[in-house]
Design a protein around this motif. Structure first.
Motif, mmCIF file in Angstrom:
data_model
loop_
_atom_site.group_PDB
_atom_site.id
_atom_site.type_symbol
_atom_site.label_atom_id
_atom_site.label_comp_id
_atom_site.label_asym_id
_atom_site.label_seq_id
_atom_site.Cartn_x
_atom_site.Cartn_y
_atom_site.Cartn_z
ATOM 1 N N ALA A 232 0.831 -1.204 0.000
ATOM 2 C CA ALA A 232 0.000 0.000 0.000
ATOM 3 C C ALA A 232 0.868 1.257 0.000
ATOM 4 C CB ALA A 232 -0.925 0.004 1.214
ATOM 5 N N SER A 233 0.498 2.210 -0.840
ATOM 6 C CA SER A 233 1.209 3.477 -0.887
ATOM 7 C C SER A 233 1.000 4.254 0.409
ATOM 8 C CB SER A 233 0.695 4.319 -2.062
ATOM 9 O OG SER A 233 1.126 5.649 -1.960
ATOM 10 N N ASP B 202 -1.663 7.366 -0.587
ATOM 11 C CA ASP B 202 -3.107 7.244 -0.772
ATOM 12 C C ASP B 202 -3.646 5.846 -0.475
ATOM 13 O OD1 ASP B 202 -2.179 5.777 -2.921
ATOM 14 O OD2 ASP B 202 -2.702 7.287 -4.425
ATOM 15 N N GLU C 210 -3.284 3.144 -2.046
ATOM 16 C CA GLU C 210 -3.490 2.293 -3.212
ATOM 17 C C GLU C 210 -2.278 1.381 -3.424
ATOM 18 O OE1 GLU C 210 -6.230 2.040 -5.148
ATOM 19 O OE2 GLU C 210 -7.156 3.333 -3.626
ATOM 20 N N THR D 130 0.967 -0.233 -4.875
ATOM 21 C CA THR D 130 2.080 0.268 -5.666
ATOM 22 C C THR D 130 3.188 -0.779 -5.673
ATOM 23 O OG1 THR D 130 3.592 2.141 -5.993
ATOM 24 C CG2 THR D 130 3.221 1.417 -3.734
ATOM 25 N N ARG E 187 4.763 5.420 -4.482
ATOM 26 C CA ARG E 187 4.002 6.018 -5.569
ATOM 27 C C ARG E 187 4.166 7.539 -5.627
ATOM 28 N NH1 ARG E 187 -1.049 3.588 -7.156
ATOM 29 N NH2 ARG E 187 -2.439 5.035 -8.169
#
Length: 260
Positions: free
Chosen positions: A85-86, A89, A91, A93, A243
């Protein structure tokens, strides 16, 4: 942090050279010395390695950076990633990028190697460890930063190490019958990696292999320190920064410029 393995597809390297680097830097290489294609050929001819521009590069230090290694030219090379997880945010990566090189290992390596100096380590552990220690001795050998580890002897001549181990096995057979594990570890390159990593929290250790400094990362099959290898044969890969807009979609694999 949860990580997920993802197959990204394949890439071909008809030049026999695989180059991993920032795609946006390809056109800058001539400004810091030689084109990427020339630099890649030179470093691959000497076994592969890390390419970078000089520290005084403009507009920033080490503006150009890449890895170039030999790869199979006659087959697709599988590309995989470990995602996490970034921190920006949340999301997914890419955290680690891995590429199978399609090449066999050169010579015998790993667990089947020979002792490099004629020495070996003997360790023992288990239910009757204290009883064996009282009769045969053996120092505590920390194999973890916490100080945990078996008892035994380091750096014994190989023949002597086998004799000591057989003494312990004989005691076990003639006594309790089970409850003691005994290991003889010849000083292979693999074992030397293990020894140098014992005191490091991430099992990292460095050795000299035929005049070449090598950094190894161990993994604990009982824990998530490192993901175990899933394929045979050599691979190469790059860690990916978290990211960010300027780093998205920026990895070049076998750019046409490095093809003959």
């Amino acid at each position: 942090m949860t990580e997920t393995a993802v197959d990204l597809g394949t890439v071909t390297a008809p030049s026999g050279m695989l180059v991993l680097g920032m795609a946006g830097w390809i056109d800058y290489w001539p400004h810091v010395g030689r084109p990427l294609s020339e630099r890649a050929r030179i470093v691959v001819a000497t076994g592969g390695g890390h390419l970078h521009g000089p520290e005084d590069s403009e507009p920033s230090a080490w503006m150009c950076e890449a890895i170039a290694v030999a790869a199979a030219a006659d087959r697709p090379l599988q590309v995989r990633a470990q995602t996490s997880a970034s921190p920006f945010d949340g999301e997914p990566t890419i955290a680690v990028l891995e590429v199978d090189l399609g090449r066999p290992w050169a010579g015998s390596t790993g667990l089947d190697g020979q002792s490099t100096d004629g020495l070996a380590d003997v360790t023992y552990w288990g239910k009757y460890e204290e009883a064996v220690h009282a009769q045969f001795g053996g120092d505590r050998i920390p194999q973890h930063p916490s100080g945990h580890g078996p008892r035994g002897w380091l750096d014994l001549p190989l023949v002597e190490a086998e004799a000591v181990a057989e003494q312990l096995r004989t005691w076990t057979r003639e006594g309790p019958g089970n409850g003691l594990m005994v290991s003889v570890d010849a000083h292979t390159d693999f074992h030397r990696f293990n020894r140098t990593s014992w005191s490091h929290p991430l099992l990292a250790g460095a050795i000299d292999l035929d005049g070449c400094p090598i950094l190894g990362l161990g993994w604990d099959p009982g824990g998530p320190l490192h993901t175990p290898p899933r394929r045979t044969g050599p691979r190469t890969g790059l860690p990916r920064h978290p990211r960010s807009a300027r780093r998205r979609n920026s990895t070049a694999l076998d750019h046409p410029a490095v093809r003959p």
